[in-house]
Scaffold this motif. Structure first.
Motif, PDB file in Angstrom:
ATOM      1  N   ILE A  73       3.962  -4.147   2.457  1.00 47.48           N
ATOM      2  CA  ILE A  73       4.884  -3.016   2.519  1.00 47.48           C
ATOM      3  C   ILE A  73       4.074  -1.732   2.404  1.00 47.48           C
ATOM      4  O   ILE A  73       3.337  -1.549   1.434  1.00 47.48           O
ATOM      5  N   ALA A  74       4.192  -0.873   3.396  1.00 45.80           N
ATOM      6  CA  ALA A  74       3.506   0.415   3.359  1.00 45.80           C
ATOM      7  C   ALA A  74       4.545   1.506   3.161  1.00 45.80           C
ATOM      8  O   ALA A  74       5.452   1.663   3.968  1.00 45.80           O
ATOM      9  N   VAL A 107       0.883  -1.165   0.000  1.00 44.61           N
ATOM     10  CA  VAL A 107       0.000   0.000   0.000  1.00 44.61           C
ATOM     11  C   VAL A 107       0.910   1.201   0.000  1.00 44.61           C
ATOM     12  O   VAL A 107       1.891   1.241   0.736  1.00 44.61           O
ATOM     13  N   ASN A 108       0.623   2.179  -0.861  1.00 43.62           N
ATOM     14  CA  ASN A 108       1.436   3.365  -0.738  1.00 43.62           C
ATOM     15  C   ASN A 108       0.591   4.619  -0.797  1.00 43.62           C
ATOM     16  O   ASN A 108      -0.448   4.678  -1.445  1.00 43.62           O
TER      17      ASN A 108
END
Lengths: 355, 355
Positions: free
Chosen positions: A311-312, A295-296
């Motif tokens: 992974i953020a 997620v970004n």
């Protein structure tokens, strides 16, 4: 029509994709595209001009078992040649050429690295056909060049004479240039990138070895004398470490006249490090390349590769973020080449489990 | 000597330490220091002026079970008060004050958050003693101020009259200032940070509630009427959601005269987000704060927290990199507050397992 053999050079160590690549699992054994392991993609591409049964892989002892497992069903286990140690491309190519010449007879060898990405397989196939025909008809050394798409400073260049047809005479090989030189080459229109792909008859290249690299040739002949005998493995292990370590470019190409190049445009990318992952995967509208669970927020121009955990990425830019089952890497895209430093550091700390 | 009770406000949701903090495990339930869970550190600190048996925790229903488990052996389970929903600090303090007054009798309440770090526990103990004495002797509201160490814009300030002694009359409460104002406050020497720590008699604060927050007080009295009865839980759940949501600062402090402040210097840090982890751990010579398994090369001013996997940071600066068993966070230190955005995003995507 001459017989055609494929030779895939797959001995690279590959620290540049750490933590995904490891000593026993270098880049060519990774599935970075999410489709197929790189070496298998290289094998499949060669079937445009040859048969699976006529493809050879040169790798090293550490990777041989794994290589055999992943290529099973494609490549005959007896066609996986293991170098006892790395001795650069001249030794690798000479060894494979002799092996094929002695055991299968003469033919055109199509030699490629194992770890490049090619987007347009159709166009690539046509280039291979052209190169094979040229090598068979001319008895010359043929190399495949890549039409440059930007002024790269990380590749060697080949200057050619812009004659008619798809096969051009090589004027000279040029080392990795400065940015300024690279821009000139790009503008001139008669330079291509040196792809490390070669096409020539086994008998032709071995004659070159005899003349230009006589010491290396003499040693290879000693190895070849043992081919098929019980002592083959022992002799290989004895002699191979003694071979001079020289690249085919430096040892043969740069000292040969009458080389031909087939310039190609087929979306080639050597996927040299994590920052190049975008060559294999689409980018989102912010220039991010995301593979796996992520997620970004407010993140741009970043490569994110997760093999499991989420992974953020918040508000970062131009980074590489990689997660594997036992390690995480964070580095700027511009320093993706420096991942080697981590491997060096881990080696110095004796953390073998991470190498 | 008056009886002294501790009240720890521990109902915070704590998205700011995601992915380590979660709905059911907010910051106060984390062991960020590597020594002890924050709420337990808060409890232990209060024993400078009271006994474990006289400490109460106000938390919420979601955290109550976990709170009971982690504080077992320190705090009586019956002293863990669960708010059915968050209604800001006035409701929380009024509820706990009434509970103690009705069930234990009047006494001095020492009220602290559950999630701040205090470096010099000895100095803190002395400040508490001073505040307790002041509250007992004066029947006034006493607050603990933090001598500012930099022009913070993230805290409220308290202006005091610089009289003799350790207990100062409050001139006024000031909202979070601009940078410029904060610099003035710092220079003036008669401002302290509002720590959210209060000391006063139960009877005194409840008189204030009755006068300044009469609606809230009337509702609390209805809840108190059910204390110890079978319907206590039901009544609490019925009435609590109806309570006005107002902070103790806005509802009581800013409308009261004759407040006292005890300025303290004891290395206080509210550890508001990941970038503050350096308050709890030493920095290396490059300004990195590293907790857990990590290797870094050419990395500066970065917070690295690993709960297992090796984190390799190459050539990055001013980042926060956090690994937990199911997620990884990468963000700039300056944006550590924005971690909430990821939590919002995950909530929007319905990824409950990561909240």
């Amino acid at each position: 029509m001459d017989k055609v053999y494929g030779i895939i050079m797959a001995g690279g160590g590959g620290t540049r994709f750490w933590p995904l690549s490891r000593k026993g699992t270098p880049k060519q054994l990774l599935n970075l595209s999410g489709k197929e392991i790189m070496v298998n993609e290289a094998i499949d591409r060669l079937t445009k001009v040859t048969a699976y049964d006529d493809i050879y892989i040169v790798t090293n002892c550490e990777q041989a078992d794994k290589m055999q497992r992943v290529t099973q069903g494609r490549v005959d286990a007896a066609h996986i040649l293991s170098e006892p140690c790395a001795r650069n491309t001249a030794a690798c190519i000479g060894y494979a050429a002799l092996k094929i010449l002695r055991e299968r007879g003469d033919g055109v060898l199509v030699i490629t690295p194992s770890d490049a990405y090619i987007e347009d397989e159709e166009a690539f196939g046509e280039v291979l056909h052209t190169a094979v025909r040229a090598a068979a008809d001319s008895n010359k050394l043929v190399t495949i060049g890549i039409a440059p798409t930007f002024p790269a400073t990380g590749y060697g260049y080949i200057r050619y004479r812009d004659t008619e047809g798809n096969v051009k005479p090589v004027v000279k090989f040029v080392e990795k240039p400065t940015r300024k030189k690279a821009e000139e080459y790009l503008k001139s229109g008669c330079y291509v990138w040196n792809s490390g792909m070669f096409v020539w008859k086994a008998s032709v290249i071995l004659k070159k070895f005899k003349r230009l690299l006589p010491d290396l040739y003499a040693q290879l002949i000693k190895i070849a004398a043992a081919f098929g005998k019980p002592e083959e493995g022992r002799i290989l292990e004895e002699i191979y470490p003694e071979l001079p370590s020289v690249s085919i470019d430096y040892g043969i190409m740069e000292h040969s006249k009458d080389i031909l190049v087939v310039p190609g445009e087929f979306g080639w990318n050597d996927v040299g490090s994590w920052d190049m992952l975008g060559a294999l995967h689409p980018q989102d509208e912010s220039g991010n390349v995301v593979v796996g669970n992520a997620v970004n927020v407010d993140t741009v121009n970043t490569v994110i590769y997760s093999s499991g955990k989420m992974i953020a990425a918040v508000d970062v830019s131009d980074l590489v973020i990689v997660e594997t089952p036992d390690a995480i890497l964070v580095c700027p895209k511009s320093k993706a080449q420096d991942v080697r430093k981590i491997v060096d550091e881990l080696e110095a700390e004796g953390r073998e489990e991470l190498l």
